[in-house]
Write a protein that holds these residues in place. Structure first.
Motif, PDB file in Angstrom:
ATOM      1  N   TRP A  77       3.877   2.882   5.714  1.00  7.44           N
ATOM      2  CA  TRP A  77       5.123   2.218   6.086  1.00  7.44           C
ATOM      3  C   TRP A  77       4.903   1.105   7.096  1.00  7.44           C
ATOM      4  CZ3 TRP A  77       6.127   2.646  11.293  1.00  7.44           C
ATOM      5  CH2 TRP A  77       5.476   3.677  11.972  1.00  7.44           C
ATOM      6  N   ASP A  78       3.688   1.046   7.683  1.00  8.99           N
ATOM      7  CA  ASP A  78       3.463   0.048   8.718  1.00  8.99           C
ATOM      8  C   ASP A  78       2.535  -1.074   8.255  1.00  8.99           C
ATOM      9  OD1 ASP A  78       1.254   1.655   8.643  1.00  8.99           O
ATOM     10  OD2 ASP A  78       1.271   2.197  10.763  1.00  8.99           O
ATOM     11  N   ILE A  79       2.405  -1.218   6.935  1.00  9.48           N
ATOM     12  CA  ILE A  79       1.655  -2.348   6.388  1.00  9.48           C
ATOM     13  C   ILE A  79       2.275  -2.715   5.037  1.00  9.48           C
ATOM     14  CG2 ILE A  79      -0.136  -1.296   4.911  1.00  9.48           C
ATOM     15  CD1 ILE A  79      -0.925  -3.667   7.806  1.00  9.48           C
ATOM     16  N   GLY A  80       2.242  -3.996   4.673  1.00  7.56           N
ATOM     17  CA  GLY A  80       2.800  -4.416   3.379  1.00  7.56           C
ATOM     18  C   GLY A  80       4.308  -4.543   3.421  1.00  7.56           C
ATOM     19  N   CYS A  81       4.962  -4.133   2.343  1.00  6.55           N
ATOM     20  CA  CYS A  81       6.415  -4.305   2.254  1.00  6.55           C
ATOM     21  C   CYS A  81       7.117  -3.548   3.390  1.00  6.55           C
ATOM     22  CB  CYS A  81       6.925  -3.832   0.901  1.00  6.55           C
ATOM     23  SG  CYS A  81       6.374  -4.906  -0.429  1.00  6.55           S
ATOM     24  N   ILE A 141       0.867  -1.184   0.000  1.00  8.36           N
ATOM     25  CA  ILE A 141       0.000   0.000   0.000  1.00  8.36           C
ATOM     26  C   ILE A 141       0.895   1.222   0.000  1.00  8.36           C
ATOM     27  CG2 ILE A 141      -1.802   1.285   1.197  1.00  8.36           C
ATOM     28  CD1 ILE A 141      -2.766  -1.330   2.417  1.00  8.36           C
ATOM     29  N   LYS A 142       0.784   1.990  -1.047  1.00 10.08           N
ATOM     30  CA  LYS A 142       1.666   3.129  -1.246  1.00 10.08           C
ATOM     31  C   LYS A 142       1.596   4.097  -0.053  1.00 10.08           C
ATOM     32  CE  LYS A 142       2.750   6.391  -5.011  1.00 10.08           C
ATOM     33  NZ  LYS A 142       2.565   7.676  -4.325  1.00 10.08           N
ATOM     34  N   ASP A 143       2.759   4.591   0.343  1.00 11.19           N
ATOM     35  CA  ASP A 143       2.865   5.596   1.402  1.00 11.19           C
ATOM     36  C   ASP A 143       2.515   5.078   2.798  1.00 11.19           C
ATOM     37  OD1 ASP A 143       3.653   7.444  -0.486  1.00 11.19           O
ATOM     38  OD2 ASP A 143       1.624   8.177  -0.836  1.00 11.19           O
TER      39      ASP A 143
END
Lengths: 277, 277
Positions: free
Chosen positions: B96-100, B92-94
């Motif tokens: 930082w605390d979920i996904g990559c 999820i773009k932008d």
């Protein structure tokens, strides 16, 4: 006027980053400073660290692990940026070994570069004054650095007898007038008159009779830049011919990286501390 | 099949980065591995390090200075990435605390996330097999980590009795079902049924009767995330109620950064070594 950007406790000392306007460089600059434990109560000496090509103040501060040793030996460590920076500072796009990140610790004299690239004056004049004015430090200082910054440490010391108690370098470019990095930088910052370059070359300065007290050079033998750029042996020969007592340690299997620096920075700080304390 | 990306000598041991295709995560992954000196001649135990939000394998490897202590105590250290990565991996773009960069060391079950986000299986099954198959290590292993990775270390250990000789954590998120980071991650990766979350929460696992041998938690008292996200006291209470012998050290003035970790990683590696050797 310096402005604190960050403060973190590490090995019971304080690691700071500061920014300030540099009159010498005509731009804002950042540096890091580590204050060992108890530095409010005691004046500690200062070790200046000059970083290499492409670095900022951050590389040494976050990757070398120096703080453990600076805390143990009671040494303040100051790590400036490697060049002037900012929108107004001349740079060459896509060239990592000239311009921003590549100040070479000289005073540029050529058009377009001489407005900002005065890293030598910054390191030897403006920054020490700033440190003395803002931190509780003793009058004693030493200097060290890596690669381009190792050479920076050498020339700052050779050109200023008595200013530094001791001088060390990791993987220094010892003879820039005779290597590609140095020739590119010096022709850019100093112009094509090669005679003028020797005032900024450690081997040439030694040949001219400049002296340095307590010199320690560290060099990895798996360093890809050793033969073509660093040419440590030229320094060894110059020191021998001028009776300079060079402590030179070659490290089998070590390269040019901060993995290498972190392995031996403790030995360097301990070595400097004997002259600083 | 693992592919070597880099190799550097540090404290006389070898620091490697490798990449490999992970069948568990359906993508290529990188991890770092440090082999202490003499590791060709002796089988050393392994310490797994799980990093926190936004990190890769690189942060701990370049910033913590662990190699000095791993060399001293004869411990192989493996630091994997914090999540699956790559063009095909949902992110999820932008955020930082979920996904990559934010795998949370769980096995995702929700649509769109369950094809890649199986970090728990990667850390506890695929990676240890890969390490055993490719490096000369003993059968003993321990686990540690920071923040999200500190919690990862706790749940990997609590869910696998006997797999790790000892477990430690810096600034762990101890009770993710009760903090904003955890609630965001768990609702995304596990769905809205809160009952299912407790299988991935260290405090809940302890309340359910899971046990852990030799537990050491380190927490800075100047950590901005302590009250709202980390909630160390909930772990302390759970351990007390279930007679788990938690060694909990609060560090006055230390924050959530690698400056803090580097100050105490030596103490952790020494502590793990007594159970590993």
């Amino acid at each position: 006027m310096i402005e604190k950007k960050s403060e973190n406790l590490i090995f019971n000392g304080q690691q700071f980053f500061y920014s300030h306007h540099s009159d010498t460089l005509n731009c804002d600059m950042e540096f890091s400073v580590y204050l060992p434990p108890q530095s409010k109560n005691k004046k500690y000496p200062v070790l200046y660290w000059l970083s290499g090509l492409t670095c900022t103040a951050e590389n040494f501060t976050t990757k070398s692990g120096f703080q453990r040793y600076a805390a143990d030996h009671g040494v303040i460590v100051v790590a400036p940026d490697t060049s002037p920076r900012g929108a107004q500072v001349k740079d060459i796009k896509d060239e990592w070994d000239i311009g921003c990140g590549a100040g070479f610790y000289v005073n540029a004299t050529t058009n377009e570069w001489d407005q900002h690239f005065k890293m030598y004056d910054y390191i030897t004049k403006e920054l020490p004054t700033l440190i003395k004015d803002n931190f509780n430090c003793s009058d004693k200082a030493s200097i060290s650095g890596h690669s381009m910054g190792g050479h920076g440490a050498l020339i700052c010391s050779l050109k200023n007898p008595g200013m530094y108690q001791s001088t060390s370098a990791f993987s220094p470019i010892v003879n820039p007038v005779n290597c590609p990095w140095g020739q590119k930088a010096f022709s850019t910052y100093l112009g094509e008159d090669i005679e003028l370059w020797s005032a900024w070359d450690s081997v040439e300065l030694i040949k001219q009779g400049h002296q340095v007290n307590h010199l320690f050079v560290d060099q990895g033998l798996a360093d890809n830049f050793l033969d073509n750029q660093l040419k440590t042996d030229a320094l060894k020969q110059a020191c021998e011919s001028k009776k300079i007592n060079l402590e030179l340690k070659y490290r089998q299997g070590y390269d040019h990286s901060y993995y290498y620096i972190s392995s031996f920075i403790g030995e360097h700080i301990k070595w400097h501390a004997q002259f600083l304390n």
